[in-house]
Design an enzyme around this catalytic site. Sequence first.
Site, PDB file in Angstrom:
ATOM      1  N   GLY A  10      -0.363  14.770   6.212  1.00 57.11           N
ATOM      2  CA  GLY A  10       0.168  13.625   5.481  1.00 57.11           C
ATOM      3  C   GLY A  10      -0.533  13.407   4.151  1.00 57.11           C
ATOM      4  N   GLN A  11      -0.251  12.255   3.568  1.00 52.80           N
ATOM      5  CA  GLN A  11      -0.744  11.939   2.224  1.00 52.80           C
ATOM      6  C   GLN A  11      -2.274  11.958   2.139  1.00 52.80           C
ATOM      7  OE1 GLN A  11       0.466   8.663  -1.083  1.00 52.80           O
ATOM      8  NE2 GLN A  11       0.198   7.844   0.939  1.00 52.80           N
ATOM      9  N   ASP A  36       0.790  15.758  19.636  1.00 47.88           N
ATOM     10  CA  ASP A  36       1.485  14.500  19.364  1.00 47.88           C
ATOM     11  C   ASP A  36       0.609  13.400  19.946  1.00 47.88           C
ATOM     12  OD1 ASP A  36       3.137  12.256  19.424  1.00 47.88           O
ATOM     13  OD2 ASP A  36       4.946  13.465  19.678  1.00 47.88           O
ATOM     14  N   ALA A  60       0.309   8.357  11.952  1.00 51.72           N
ATOM     15  CA  ALA A  60       0.925   7.028  11.990  1.00 51.72           C
ATOM     16  C   ALA A  60       2.357   7.106  11.523  1.00 51.72           C
ATOM     17  CB  ALA A  60       0.147   6.062  11.085  1.00 51.72           C
ATOM     18  N   THR A  62       4.312   5.419   8.996  1.00 58.55           N
ATOM     19  CA  THR A  62       3.930   4.602   7.835  1.00 58.55           C
ATOM     20  C   THR A  62       5.135   4.022   7.101  1.00 58.55           C
ATOM     21  OG1 THR A  62       3.870   6.595   6.473  1.00 58.55           O
ATOM     22  CG2 THR A  62       1.798   5.892   7.472  1.00 58.55           C
ATOM     23  N   ASP A 102      -3.898  -3.007   4.851  1.00 62.25           N
ATOM     24  CA  ASP A 102      -3.875  -4.373   4.315  1.00 62.25           C
ATOM     25  C   ASP A 102      -2.749  -5.214   4.936  1.00 62.25           C
ATOM     26  OD1 ASP A 102      -2.123  -2.557   3.069  1.00 62.25           O
ATOM     27  OD2 ASP A 102      -1.997  -3.731   1.235  1.00 62.25           O
ATOM     28  N   TYR A 125       5.217  -3.157  11.513  1.00 56.46           N
ATOM     29  CA  TYR A 125       4.180  -2.203  11.083  1.00 56.46           C
ATOM     30  C   TYR A 125       2.808  -2.893  11.069  1.00 56.46           C
ATOM     31  CZ  TYR A 125       1.363   0.737   7.970  1.00 56.46           C
ATOM     32  OH  TYR A 125       0.342   1.497   7.429  1.00 56.46           O
TER      33      TYR A 125
END
Length: 286
Positions: A10-11, A36, A60, A62, A102, A125
């Site tokens: 991911g990012q 998983d 996650a 997201t 956050d 979320y």
Amino acid sequence: MKLLVTGGRGQVGAELVAFCAARGDEVVAPERARMDVASRDAVLALVGDLRPDVIVNLAARTDVDGCETHPDGAWLTNVLGVRHVAEAARRFDAHLVHLSSDYVFDGSKKGAYVEWDEVTPLSVYGRSKAAAEREALWGCPGAAVLRTSWVCGAAGASNVPKTIVRLLRDDPTRELAFVDDQIGQPTLVESLVPAIRQLAVHRRPGIVHITNEGPVSWHEFAQAVVVAAGGSADQVRSITTAELVPARPAPRPANSVLDNTVLRLAGGPSLGHWSEPLSRLVKELQ
Ligand SMILES: NC(=O)c1ccc[n+]([C@@H]2O[C@H](COP(=O)([O-])OP(=O)(O)OC[C@H]3O[C@@H](n4cnc5c(N)ncnc54)[C@H](OP(=O)(O)O)[C@@H]3O)[C@@H](O)[C@H]2O)c1
């Protein structure tokens, strides 16, 4: 350090894996098909096999609006998945570093949120990330929960710089509209990743806010992205959240500025202002 990174494609994960590998860590980043986090058996089997020193849990869902419309997917990956990873970390004696958000706050506070403010999430979320913090901390004593915000990098999930660079590639003078009634602190993956590794090396426990410095609205941040891409700040119009068409399924906090209180008081790494790493990211995306 032997590191197991979930969500390693991911990012945040893609850059964390590359950064740690370049520093000589042994890094394993299984793709979802191999581990998983929703599968307790798969998590216990792989962690038991690998016996990592540290597990960084980035896996996650997201997509904030997708979580709102498909809450079971959010509970399964974002919460039950963390329960499994925390159990495995405790059972096989690994230090757990878990990423939180956050969006565990409702945004009604005047001023920045500190680590000890009560969580009051607005969305599915946000509720899943708040519940996940408890899973990590209760399931694996000594775990670290790192809350970050407005993450921007080149890999993985979509983000505002990526969207803007893509739109300007098609039409450099294009007008854009971003909300000015949501304030937060952007965090560039370039800044985040070395700090995550440093905290993992020192096995610092507990909740830690970890963002770049500089509160802005999405409108101001979008202007900075456009300017970094060679455009003009005037191209970005400000709108309110109520004016978004179509309206977003998930409510967002109006103020999600995190104060990096623990890092400041405990002498931890400071991530600095977001503007310089943002310029580098925009150039990379271009
Ligand atoms: N993005 C933000 O602005 C932001 C802000 C605050 C906190 N965070 C938190 O930071 C962490 C990393 O976020 P990110 O931006 O790197 O997200 P991302 O780019 O969406 O990456 C999430 C990764 O998790 C993997 N994944 C999803 N479900 C999984 C499952 N059931 N089992 C194993 N892997 C699974 C995904 O794999 P696939 O590619 O196979 O789907 C993907 O590689 C998350 O905990 C997120 O909540 C993000």
